[in-house]
Scaffold this motif. Structure first.
Motif, PDB file in Angstrom:
ATOM      1  N   HIS A 241     113.363  62.525  55.283  1.00  0.00           N
ATOM      2  CA  HIS A 241     112.082  62.120  55.857  1.00  0.00           C
ATOM      3  C   HIS A 241     111.018  62.321  54.783  1.00  0.00           C
ATOM      4  O   HIS A 241     110.764  63.448  54.360  1.00  0.00           O
ATOM      5  N   HIS A 279     119.027  53.388  57.656  1.00  0.00           N
ATOM      6  CA  HIS A 279     118.290  53.834  58.840  1.00  0.00           C
ATOM      7  C   HIS A 279     118.167  55.354  58.921  1.00  0.00           C
ATOM      8  O   HIS A 279     117.520  55.865  59.835  1.00  0.00           O
ATOM      9  N   GLU A 282     113.498  58.138  56.900  1.00  0.00           N
ATOM     10  CA  GLU A 282     112.212  57.852  57.521  1.00  0.00           C
ATOM     11  C   GLU A 282     111.119  57.941  56.462  1.00  0.00           C
ATOM     12  O   GLU A 282     111.131  58.842  55.624  1.00  0.00           O
ATOM     13  N   HIS A 284     107.067  58.042  56.402  1.00  0.00           N
ATOM     14  CA  HIS A 284     105.808  58.118  57.141  1.00  0.00           C
ATOM     15  C   HIS A 284     104.657  58.258  56.150  1.00  0.00           C
ATOM     16  O   HIS A 284     104.793  58.895  55.111  1.00  0.00           O
ATOM     17  N   ASN A 313     113.863  50.960  57.134  1.00  0.00           N
ATOM     18  CA  ASN A 313     113.471  52.350  57.334  1.00  0.00           C
ATOM     19  C   ASN A 313     112.525  52.503  58.517  1.00  0.00           C
ATOM     20  O   ASN A 313     111.818  51.572  58.908  1.00  0.00           O
ATOM     21  N   ASN A 314     112.529  53.696  59.057  1.00  0.00           N
ATOM     22  CA  ASN A 314     111.599  54.032  60.134  1.00  0.00           C
ATOM     23  C   ASN A 314     110.252  54.345  59.505  1.00  0.00           C
ATOM     24  O   ASN A 314     110.012  55.451  59.035  1.00  0.00           O
TER      25      ASN A 314
END
Length: 419
Positions: A241, A279, A282, A284, A313-314
């Protein structure tokens, strides 16, 4: 358990957010619990599990389970009043664990501030969190200028010891590095913050020695060091992440996050995405809403929304509406109402088309702007805060041979000139 007050952080997490002489100085259940003094006593014999089992943590858990709003968590209680959201509510949405009063708790997640090593000199930061800012400290004191308002007085002494801004004085001792590596086999997640973790020797001592591929690595970074060494090292972990700290686009970004270039950042982001086409990664983006970016940050949201359509990707955008410390001169609530209304209009337009990538953060910022329009700060307080903001702007412009007129939105330039 009372859902209106429950929070999973005190039941599973430790946030190690300040170091002094190699020892833990400030430790919390989460990084949002920012207090000037340590909330629990720690000495050189205290290991992480003892902190987690301390009476302060036990009392906090008891209050949360019994529906009592413990004052240690005022940041979230206040933010929920202003925006309807907080890190607590978001954590509750994604956590399905049931906690019982008799359950023996173990640390599942660590949130580690490595040290103050950093390669950027961000305008809302302090020399305690970025050693590079010591360059500005020395520039100011050598010209008989005062410090920026939110910089601690001890910045001068450390800057004299480290005039080039390359040393770390607030880092963890080897004892805790070894302990973190030792317990990493049983942890679910480790989050690294700084400073800038990717240039910290502490970060590399830990990350190079973790052998658990199933632990989730959460890296909060300024995005300047997505090089092969970092990307290849993190390949050994299944789940990653990345939280990239970025507060605007183009000249606004470059003014806030000096001396990096917006074009270089976007290149790095593309490199990160190309290397992590899966996937399990992440990505952000986290921003802090400030007077610097209030009329630019909607462009960043548009950029992130477009980015989210190009990769698996998230990708999400998050935003902190009220900068640290509390009542900071950077807080947009001190700006004139017409600026808040203009920004609100931008976010109302964004809300109509944005996706799950940014919808929660867009609504949170929209609510924060609306709250401060409906509950305005008195004019005397606004004037005082804006005067200090102007002084801080002038000081850093002097140190860096810049002018806000070359970087900021025209409406903000007009306000600064009128102060």
């Amino acid at each position: 358990m009372n859902d209106s007050t429950f929070c999973p952080f005190p039941f599973e997490s430790l946030a190690l957010k300040s170091w002094l002489n190699g020892q833990i100085h400030k430790v919390y259940p989460c990084c949002n619990m920012k207090h000037d003094r340590p909330i629990t006593e720690v000495n050189k014999e205290t290991d992480l599990q003892k902190v987690f089992d301390s009476q302060t943590f036990q009392n906090l858990r008891k209050d949360l389970m019994n529906g009592k709003k413990n004052s240690l968590c005022n940041y979230c209680w206040n933010l929920e009043k202003q925006t309807g959201q907080s890190p607590r509510t978001i954590a509750c949405e994604s956590n399905n664990t049931t906690y019982k009063k008799t359950k023996k708790l173990k640390i599942k997640k660590l949130d580690i501030l490595t040290d103050e090593a950093c390669n950027l000199r961000c305008r809302m930061c302090t020399p305690s969190s970025s050693n590079s800012l010591r360059i500005d400290v020395n520039n100011l004191i050598s010209n008989d200028k005062p410090l920026v308002s939110n910089w601690p007085k001890h910045s001068v002494s450390y800057a004299k010891l480290d005039p080039k801004g390359t040393s770390a004085f607030f880092n963890m001792g080897q004892k805790y590095i070894d302990e973190i590596v030792q317990i990493s086999d049983t942890l679910e997640e480790i989050k690294f913050t700084g400073g800038e973790p990717t240039i910290s020797s502490t970060f590399w001592q830990i990350i190079d020695n973790i052998q658990n591929p199933n632990i989730k690595i959460h890296l909060t970074t300024n995005g300047t060091k997505f090089n092969q060494r970092l990307l290849k090292t993190l390949d050994k972990f299944t789940n990653k992440h990345f939280t990239i700290s970025v507060d605007g686009t183009d000249s606004t970004y470059e003014y806030i996050r000096h001396p990096f270039l917006w074009s270089k950042l976007t290149e790095n982001i593309n490199r990160l995405i190309s290397h992590n086409q899966n996937h399990n990664t992440e990505i952000h983006f986290c921003s802090v809403l400030t007077s610097y970016n209030i009329l630019n940050i909607h462009y960043l949201v548009t950029y992130i929304e477009k980015l989210s359509t190009t990769c698996p990707n998230n990708i999400k955008w998050k935003c902190i509406p009220n900068p640290h410390p509390k009542d900071s001169v950077f807080d947009v609530k001190y700006l004139p109402t017409h600026i808040l209304k203009k920004a609100l209009n931008y976010f109302e337009i964004l809300e109509q088309d944005c996706t799950k990538t940014s919808i929660h953060a867009v609504r949170k910022i929209k609510n924060y702007l609306q709250y401060n329009i409906e509950n305005p700060i008195d004019i005397d307080t606004k004037t005082k805060k804006l005067t200090v903001l102007k002084q801080d702007i002038d000081l850093l412009d002097f140190s860096r041979k810049q002018s806000y007129k070359d970087f900021l939105h025209d409406d903000l330039i007009d306000i600064i000139e009128d102060i």
